[in-house]
Write a protein that holds these residues in place. Structure first.
Motif, PDB file in Angstrom:
ATOM      1  N   ILE A  35       0.815  -1.219   0.000  1.00 18.73           N
ATOM      2  CA  ILE A  35       0.000   0.000   0.000  1.00 18.73           C
ATOM      3  C   ILE A  35       0.848   1.268   0.000  1.00 18.73           C
ATOM      4  CG2 ILE A  35      -1.991  -1.080   1.119  1.00 18.73           C
ATOM      5  CD1 ILE A  35      -1.069   0.315   3.736  1.00 18.73           C
ATOM      6  N   LEU A  36       2.138   1.120   0.297  1.00 19.83           N
ATOM      7  CA  LEU A  36       3.022   2.277   0.307  1.00 19.83           C
ATOM      8  C   LEU A  36       3.450   2.602  -1.119  1.00 19.83           C
ATOM      9  CD1 LEU A  36       5.291   1.274   3.330  1.00 19.83           C
ATOM     10  CD2 LEU A  36       3.295   2.769   3.355  1.00 19.83           C
ATOM     11  N   ALA A  37       3.573   3.862  -1.412  1.00 20.95           N
ATOM     12  CA  ALA A  37       3.989   4.298  -2.758  1.00 20.95           C
ATOM     13  C   ALA A  37       5.514   4.327  -2.821  1.00 20.95           C
ATOM     14  CB  ALA A  37       3.405   5.664  -3.075  1.00 20.95           C
ATOM     15  N   LEU A  38       6.124   3.138  -2.857  1.00 17.74           N
ATOM     16  CA  LEU A  38       7.579   3.029  -2.885  1.00 17.74           C
ATOM     17  C   LEU A  38       8.032   2.404  -4.191  1.00 17.74           C
ATOM     18  CD1 LEU A  38       8.162   1.537   0.690  1.00 17.74           C
ATOM     19  CD2 LEU A  38       8.357   3.931   0.008  1.00 17.74           C
ATOM     20  N   ASP A  39       9.171   2.879  -4.700  1.00 15.85           N
ATOM     21  CA  ASP A  39       9.735   2.192  -5.853  1.00 15.85           C
ATOM     22  C   ASP A  39      10.466   0.946  -5.356  1.00 15.85           C
ATOM     23  OD1 ASP A  39      12.442   2.845  -5.089  1.00 15.85           O
ATOM     24  OD2 ASP A  39      12.309   4.751  -6.173  1.00 15.85           O
ATOM     25  N   GLU A  40      10.915   0.102  -6.268  1.00 15.17           N
ATOM     26  CA  GLU A  40      11.537  -1.179  -5.887  1.00 15.17           C
ATOM     27  C   GLU A  40      12.746  -0.991  -4.979  1.00 15.17           C
ATOM     28  OE1 GLU A  40      10.922  -4.604  -6.146  1.00 15.17           O
ATOM     29  OE2 GLU A  40       8.951  -3.816  -6.630  1.00 15.17           O
ATOM     30  N   GLN A  41      13.562   0.003  -5.250  1.00 11.05           N
ATOM     31  CA  GLN A  41      14.757   0.243  -4.434  1.00 11.05           C
ATOM     32  C   GLN A  41      14.375   0.649  -3.011  1.00 11.05           C
ATOM     33  OE1 GLN A  41      17.417   3.205  -6.022  1.00 11.05           O
ATOM     34  NE2 GLN A  41      19.091   2.590  -4.679  1.00 11.05           N
ATOM     35  N   GLN A  42      13.390   1.521  -2.891  1.00  7.60           N
ATOM     36  CA  GLN A  42      12.932   1.945  -1.563  1.00  7.60           C
ATOM     37  C   GLN A  42      12.309   0.773  -0.809  1.00  7.60           C
ATOM     38  OE1 GLN A  42      10.330   5.006  -3.078  1.00  7.60           O
ATOM     39  NE2 GLN A  42      11.612   6.646  -2.204  1.00  7.60           N
ATOM     40  N   LEU A  43      11.501  -0.012  -1.521  1.00  9.42           N
ATOM     41  CA  LEU A  43      10.862  -1.164  -0.898  1.00  9.42           C
ATOM     42  C   LEU A  43      11.910  -2.164  -0.420  1.00  9.42           C
ATOM     43  CD1 LEU A  43       8.317  -2.696  -0.113  1.00  9.42           C
ATOM     44  CD2 LEU A  43       8.238  -3.618  -2.449  1.00  9.42           C
ATOM     45  N   HIS A  44      12.915  -2.424  -1.243  1.00  6.81           N
ATOM     46  CA  HIS A  44      13.986  -3.349  -0.869  1.00  6.81           C
ATOM     47  C   HIS A  44      14.711  -2.844   0.377  1.00  6.81           C
ATOM     48  CE1 HIS A  44      17.938  -5.344  -1.065  1.00  6.81           C
ATOM     49  NE2 HIS A  44      17.241  -6.361  -1.549  1.00  6.81           N
ATOM     50  N   ALA A  45      15.019  -1.544   0.412  1.00  2.00           N
ATOM     51  CA  ALA A  45      15.709  -0.960   1.572  1.00  2.00           C
ATOM     52  C   ALA A  45      14.855  -1.087   2.837  1.00  2.00           C
ATOM     53  CB  ALA A  45      16.062   0.497   1.304  1.00  2.00           C
ATOM     54  N   LEU A  46      13.554  -0.817   2.712  1.00  2.00           N
ATOM     55  CA  LEU A  46      12.651  -0.927   3.859  1.00  2.00           C
ATOM     56  C   LEU A  46      12.569  -2.366   4.350  1.00  2.00           C
ATOM     57  CD1 LEU A  46      10.561   0.244   5.825  1.00  2.00           C
ATOM     58  CD2 LEU A  46       8.840  -0.083   4.034  1.00  2.00           C
ATOM     59  N   LEU A  47      12.417  -3.310   3.422  1.00  2.00           N
ATOM     60  CA  LEU A  47      12.342  -4.721   3.803  1.00  2.00           C
ATOM     61  C   LEU A  47      13.640  -5.187   4.441  1.00  2.00           C
ATOM     62  CD1 LEU A  47      10.344  -6.062   0.756  1.00  2.00           C
ATOM     63  CD2 LEU A  47       9.619  -6.186   3.144  1.00  2.00           C
ATOM     64  N   HIS A  48      14.774  -4.721   3.944  1.00  2.00           N
ATOM     65  CA  HIS A  48      16.054  -5.112   4.543  1.00  2.00           C
ATOM     66  C   HIS A  48      16.160  -4.574   5.964  1.00  2.00           C
ATOM     67  CE1 HIS A  48      20.422  -5.378   5.193  1.00  2.00           C
ATOM     68  NE2 HIS A  48      20.275  -6.490   4.498  1.00  2.00           N
ATOM     69  N   MET A  49      15.730  -3.340   6.174  1.00  2.00           N
ATOM     70  CA  MET A  49      15.750  -2.754   7.515  1.00  2.00           C
ATOM     71  C   MET A  49      14.842  -3.546   8.456  1.00  2.00           C
ATOM     72  SD  MET A  49      14.869   1.170   8.634  1.00  2.00           S
ATOM     73  CE  MET A  49      13.160   1.025   8.113  1.00  2.00           C
ATOM     74  N   GLN A  50      13.644  -3.910   7.991  1.00  2.53           N
ATOM     75  CA  GLN A  50      12.714  -4.683   8.802  1.00  2.53           C
ATOM     76  C   GLN A  50      13.266  -6.080   9.108  1.00  2.53           C
ATOM     77  OE1 GLN A  50       9.634  -3.724  10.120  1.00  2.53           O
ATOM     78  NE2 GLN A  50      10.363  -1.702   9.566  1.00  2.53           N
ATOM     79  N   TYR A  51      13.891  -6.698   8.116  1.00  2.00           N
ATOM     80  CA  TYR A  51      14.501  -8.024   8.296  1.00  2.00           C
ATOM     81  C   TYR A  51      15.583  -7.971   9.380  1.00  2.00           C
ATOM     82  CZ  TYR A  51      17.535 -12.006   7.255  1.00  2.00           C
ATOM     83  OH  TYR A  51      18.317 -13.130   7.360  1.00  2.00           O
ATOM     84  N   GLU A  52      16.452  -6.975   9.303  1.00  2.00           N
ATOM     85  CA  GLU A  52      17.521  -6.835  10.294  1.00  2.00           C
ATOM     86  C   GLU A  52      16.946  -6.563  11.686  1.00  2.00           C
ATOM     87  OE1 GLU A  52      20.746  -7.479  10.034  1.00  2.00           O
ATOM     88  OE2 GLU A  52      20.523  -8.021   7.922  1.00  2.00           O
ATOM     89  N   ALA A  53      15.877  -5.776  11.760  1.00  2.00           N
ATOM     90  CA  ALA A  53      15.231  -5.499  13.051  1.00  2.00           C
ATOM     91  C   ALA A  53      14.636  -6.782  13.634  1.00  2.00           C
ATOM     92  CB  ALA A  53      14.153  -4.432  12.884  1.00  2.00           C
ATOM     93  N   GLN A  54      14.003  -7.605  12.781  1.00  2.00           N
ATOM     94  CA  GLN A  54      13.449  -8.871  13.256  1.00  2.00           C
ATOM     95  C   GLN A  54      14.565  -9.777  13.773  1.00  2.00           C
ATOM     96  OE1 GLN A  54      12.228 -12.177  10.630  1.00  2.00           O
ATOM     97  NE2 GLN A  54      10.169 -11.865  11.474  1.00  2.00           N
ATOM     98  N   LYS A  55      15.658  -9.862  13.047  1.00  2.00           N
ATOM     99  CA  LYS A  55      16.789 -10.691  13.482  1.00  2.00           C
ATOM    100  C   LYS A  55      17.302 -10.262  14.852  1.00  2.00           C
ATOM    101  CE  LYS A  55      20.386 -10.895  10.890  1.00  2.00           C
ATOM    102  NZ  LYS A  55      21.438 -10.983   9.872  1.00  2.00           N
ATOM    103  N   ARG A  56      17.492  -8.959  15.029  1.00  2.00           N
ATOM    104  CA  ARG A  56      17.973  -8.448  16.326  1.00  2.00           C
ATOM    105  C   ARG A  56      16.967  -8.746  17.438  1.00  2.00           C
ATOM    106  NH1 ARG A  56      19.473  -4.277  13.021  1.00  2.00           N
ATOM    107  NH2 ARG A  56      17.709  -2.996  13.666  1.00  2.00           N
ATOM    108  N   SER A  57      15.694  -8.564  17.143  1.00  2.84           N
ATOM    109  CA  SER A  57      14.653  -8.825  18.138  1.00  2.84           C
ATOM    110  C   SER A  57      14.662 -10.295  18.556  1.00  2.84           C
ATOM    111  CB  SER A  57      13.285  -8.438  17.579  1.00  2.84           C
ATOM    112  OG  SER A  57      12.272  -8.761  18.497  1.00  2.84           O
TER     113      SER A  57
END
Length: 161
Positions: A35-57
Motif C-alpha cells: 500500500i506504500l507508494a515506494l519504488d523497488e529500491q525503496q521497498l527493498h531498503a525498507l524490507l532489509h531494515m525490517q529483516y535486520e530489526a526482526q533478526k535483532r529482536s
C-alpha cells in the motif's frame, strides 16, 4: 525428516543461508508494504531494515533459539525457529516460500516438532497474529488458544494430555 514421497528435512542455519533467509522474509512480508507508494529500491531498503530489526529482536528475546532451514529434497523452502524454555518448546517462527504453502510442508514440520516435544515430555507454545491463516493450520495440528493479547493469539499443544 522424511515422510512418504514428500521429503522434508531440516538442518541448522549457517552464515551462507543469509541470502535465502532475506529472500524468504521478502516473500512472506512484501505484500504488507504494497500500500506504500515506494519504488523497488525503496521497498527493498525498507524490507532489509525490517529483516535486520526482526533478526535483532529474535536474538535479544530468544538467545537460545534453534534456527533451522527447511528443505524439500535439496531445495530450501523455509525456516523454523524454536526455543526450549519453562517446560515448553516455543515455536518462534515458521516460514515457507509462498509456492510451498498449503501443500503439507508446514504440517510435516509441525508434526515432527510435536513428536520431539512428546519424547521430551514438553508442550509446544506459539503466538500467531490474529487473522493469520496459519492459525487454522495450528488448530488442525491440535493447538488450542490459551490467550489473546492483541494483535496476537497464544496457542499451545500438549502431547501428554
Amino acid at each position: 525428516m522424511k515422510w512418504g514421497c514428500m521429503i522434508v528435512q531440516t538442518r541448522d542455519v549457517v552464515s551462507t543461508d543469509e541470502a535465502f533467509l532475506f529472500e524468504l522474509y521478502v516473500a512472506t512480508r512484501k505484500h504488507e508494504f504494497s500500500i506504500l507508494a515506494l519504488d523497488e529500491q525503496q521497498l527493498h531498503a525498507l524490507l532489509h531494515m525490517q529483516y535486520e530489526a526482526q533478526k535483532r529482536s529474535y536474538q535479544q528475546h530468544f538467545p537460545q533459539a534453534k534456527h533451522e532451514m527447511i528443505y524439500h529434497g535439496e531445495l530450501p523452502i523455509g525456516r523454523v525457529m524454536t526455543e526450549i524454555k519453562s517446560g515448553n518448546i516455543h515455536l518462534i517462527d515458521i516460514s515457507l516460500l509462498p509456492d510451498f504453502r498449503g501443500k503439507g510442508y508446514g504440517t510435516k514440520v509441525l508434526k515432527q516438532l510435536q513428536r520431539n516435544a512428546a519424547k521430551q515430555k514438553l508442550s509446544v507454545t506459539l503466538h500467531v497474529v490474529q487473522g493469520n491463516p496459519a492459525q487454522k493450520l495450528y488448530e488442525r495440528c491440535g493447538f488450542y488458544i490459551t490467550g489473546e493479547q492483541a494483535p496476537y493469539i497464544t496457542m499451545k499443544f500438549e502431547p501428554f494430555k
